[in-house]
Scaffold this active site. Structure first.
Site, PDB file in Angstrom:
ATOM      1  N   PHE A   1       0.473   4.188 -17.800  1.00 14.96           N
ATOM      2  CA  PHE A   1      -0.358   4.213 -16.589  1.00 14.96           C
ATOM      3  C   PHE A   1       0.237   5.259 -15.661  1.00 14.96           C
ATOM      4  O   PHE A   1       1.317   5.075 -15.096  1.00 14.96           O
ATOM      5  CB  PHE A   1      -0.412   2.861 -15.883  1.00 14.96           C
ATOM      6  CG  PHE A   1      -1.349   2.901 -14.701  1.00 14.96           C
ATOM      7  CD1 PHE A   1      -2.713   2.697 -14.872  1.00 14.96           C
ATOM      8  CD2 PHE A   1      -0.882   3.189 -13.425  1.00 14.96           C
ATOM      9  CE1 PHE A   1      -3.594   2.782 -13.788  1.00 14.96           C
ATOM     10  CE2 PHE A   1      -1.748   3.264 -12.339  1.00 14.96           C
ATOM     11  CZ  PHE A   1      -3.108   3.063 -12.531  1.00 14.96           C
TER      12      PHE A   1
ATOM     13  N   ASP B   1       8.142   9.688 -15.034  1.00 10.31           N
ATOM     14  CA  ASP B   1       7.288   9.119 -13.991  1.00 10.31           C
ATOM     15  C   ASP B   1       7.999   7.909 -13.413  1.00 10.31           C
ATOM     16  O   ASP B   1       7.926   6.802 -13.940  1.00 10.31           O
ATOM     17  CB  ASP B   1       5.932   8.729 -14.589  1.00 10.31           C
ATOM     18  CG  ASP B   1       4.973   8.155 -13.546  1.00 10.31           C
ATOM     19  OD1 ASP B   1       5.441   7.785 -12.447  1.00 10.31           O
ATOM     20  OD2 ASP B   1       3.770   8.053 -13.835  1.00 10.31           O
TER      21      ASP B   1
ATOM     22  N   LYS C   1       4.826   5.953  -4.169  1.00  6.42           N
ATOM     23  CA  LYS C   1       4.881   4.561  -3.723  1.00  6.42           C
ATOM     24  C   LYS C   1       5.961   4.330  -2.674  1.00  6.42           C
ATOM     25  O   LYS C   1       5.749   4.569  -1.493  1.00  6.42           O
ATOM     26  CB  LYS C   1       5.026   3.631  -4.922  1.00  6.42           C
ATOM     27  CG  LYS C   1       3.800   3.640  -5.839  1.00  6.42           C
ATOM     28  CD  LYS C   1       3.823   2.508  -6.826  1.00  6.42           C
ATOM     29  CE  LYS C   1       2.684   2.606  -7.833  1.00  6.42           C
ATOM     30  NZ  LYS C   1       1.349   2.451  -7.231  1.00  6.42           N
TER      31      LYS C   1
END
Length: 400
Positions: free
Chosen positions: A141, A226, A255
């Site tokens: 994801f 990531d 984030k």
């Protein structure tokens, strides 16, 4: 109708149905706790998928934002501003790299990394134009853009968005032999999550990340990690890659970099990688804006102390110790994760992940399901041990 019902009904009537939130409406939050419009309090055990690593309304981050709001919030990159240089310098130092390319969202960081890898492949590695390929992992994801979903294997994320962007090779996560077989002379990068989040907090087998690092170095391929969800303290280290002693060529951050205050993301690498860009070849109106830099600088300062990594380590050991006691009881079939991050597979006899999440909500604990029977637990790193234990007690009660 209650205030909650009215607000949910209005949202359903006037917003696209691309989410299926739990049926509560948050009105305020502080630390690890949120309060809804009815005045009910909930322990946040999701932390905005790690965007809220430092908790809701963290005083240091709110103060940094307020001070910057009174000065200047946006210049665009048409001009320099006085927070940009320090943010890039300090973030690069935190990562042990030379350069930073700031963006806004995690998906933008991934898109930027794809462009970076291809441009590096053509200008530095010498791959023939139009032939660059990037190897990714199944069940990944990395975001929701059309390019990113082109290499997703999740039908919900991918279906009906074609035609898809070419140039990606998908291999099983954790399978070094498959990765080795997929890398060719045209491969410019391997893009991986050090821990797969949306897939259910999947930790790769020992030796996998070091193997990826060795392979990519031997084949002159960029290793792009990531760390948007796994990085910045969540696993007990600044970066999840550190658990395996691995330093990738490129970090993707997001984030928690914005402290739950503003969206901030970044691609961080050495000059030999990010130096391929020339003026006009990539950009973002809001990327690296003064407000984002002010908040991001405070996030970096908080991580430099090591305090939050230590909390994630100590509380994470306690979390996993307690969760593993549930395995084999007929309630939980498996627990995965690192630090204050866990994927808990619920025995289907006790309900789906969504049903367990709803039952926990009724008891004042907020988590989120994924992939049917899995719930994710990722509280803010500021959570107290007492609150964490109370949340775990509620889980035990729901499963009883």
């Amino acid at each position: 109708m209650s205030a909650t019902e009215e607000l949910i009904a209005s949202a359903e009537a006037h917003s696209a149905h691309n989410y299926h939130p739990l049926p509560l409406v948050v009105a305020s939050a502080q630390g690890a706790w949120m309060t809804d419009v009815e005045g009910r309090r909930y322990l946040d055990m999701l932390a905005g998928y790690s965007a809220l690593n430092f908790g809701h309304g963290n005083p240091r981050l709110i103060d940094a934002a307020k001070k910057q709001l009174d000065r200047v919030t946006l210049t665009s990159r048409a001009f320099h501003h006085d927070r940009f240089a320090e943010f890039c310098t300090r973030l690069a130092e935190l990562c042990g790299k030379e350069m930073v390319l700031p963006m806004n969202t995690g998906a933008e960081a991934v898109e930027t990394a794809v462009k970076t890898a291809r441009k590096w492949g053509y200008r530095v590695k010498g791959v023939p134009d139009g032939r660059a390929r990037i190897v990714v992992a199944r069940d990944n994801f990395h975001g929701r853009t059309t390019t990113v979903v082109s290499f997703s294997t999740d039908p919900e994320a991918r279906a009906d968005y074609g035609p898809y962007t070419p140039g990606f090779d998908i291999v099983p996560y954790g399978d070094l032999a498959a990765l080795r077989a997929a890398v060719t002379d045209d491969t410019v990068a391997v893009l991986l999550e050090p821990i797969q989040g949306e897939a259910g907090v999947l930790v790769p087998p020992p030796g996998y990340l070091p193997g990826v690092r060795e392979l990519t170095r031997d084949r002159n391929v960029l290793f792009i990690a990531d760390e948007i969800q796994s990085g910045l303290g969540r696993t007990g280290r600044t970066f999840a890659c550190e658990h395996e002693g691995v330093v990738p060529d490129v970090y993707l951050l997001g984030k928690a970099l914005g402290g739950g205050v503003v969206p901030v993301s970044a691609v961080v690498a050495d000059a030999g990688v990010l130096g391929v860009f020339r003026p006009g070849e990539h950009g973002s109106t809001f990327g690296g804006n003064p407000l984002a830099c002010a908040v991001g600088l405070e996030v970096v300062a908080m991580l430099e102390s090591g305090e939050f990594q230590q909390r994630a380590t100590e509380l994470g050991e306690h979390l996993h110790s307690e969760l593993h006691l549930l395995v084999g009881t007929g309630k939980v079939t498996r627990v995965r994760g690192r630090g204050l991050w866990a994927g808990v597979d619920i025995d289907p006899a006790h309900g789906t992940g969504r049903e367990i999440s709803e039952k926990l909500m009724e008891r004042g604990v907020l988590v989120k399901d994924t992939h049917g029977s899995t719930i994710r637990i990722a509280p803010p790193l500021v959570i107290s041990k007492e609150d964490l234990d109370w949340g775990l007690d509620q889980l035990r009660s729901v499963l009883a």
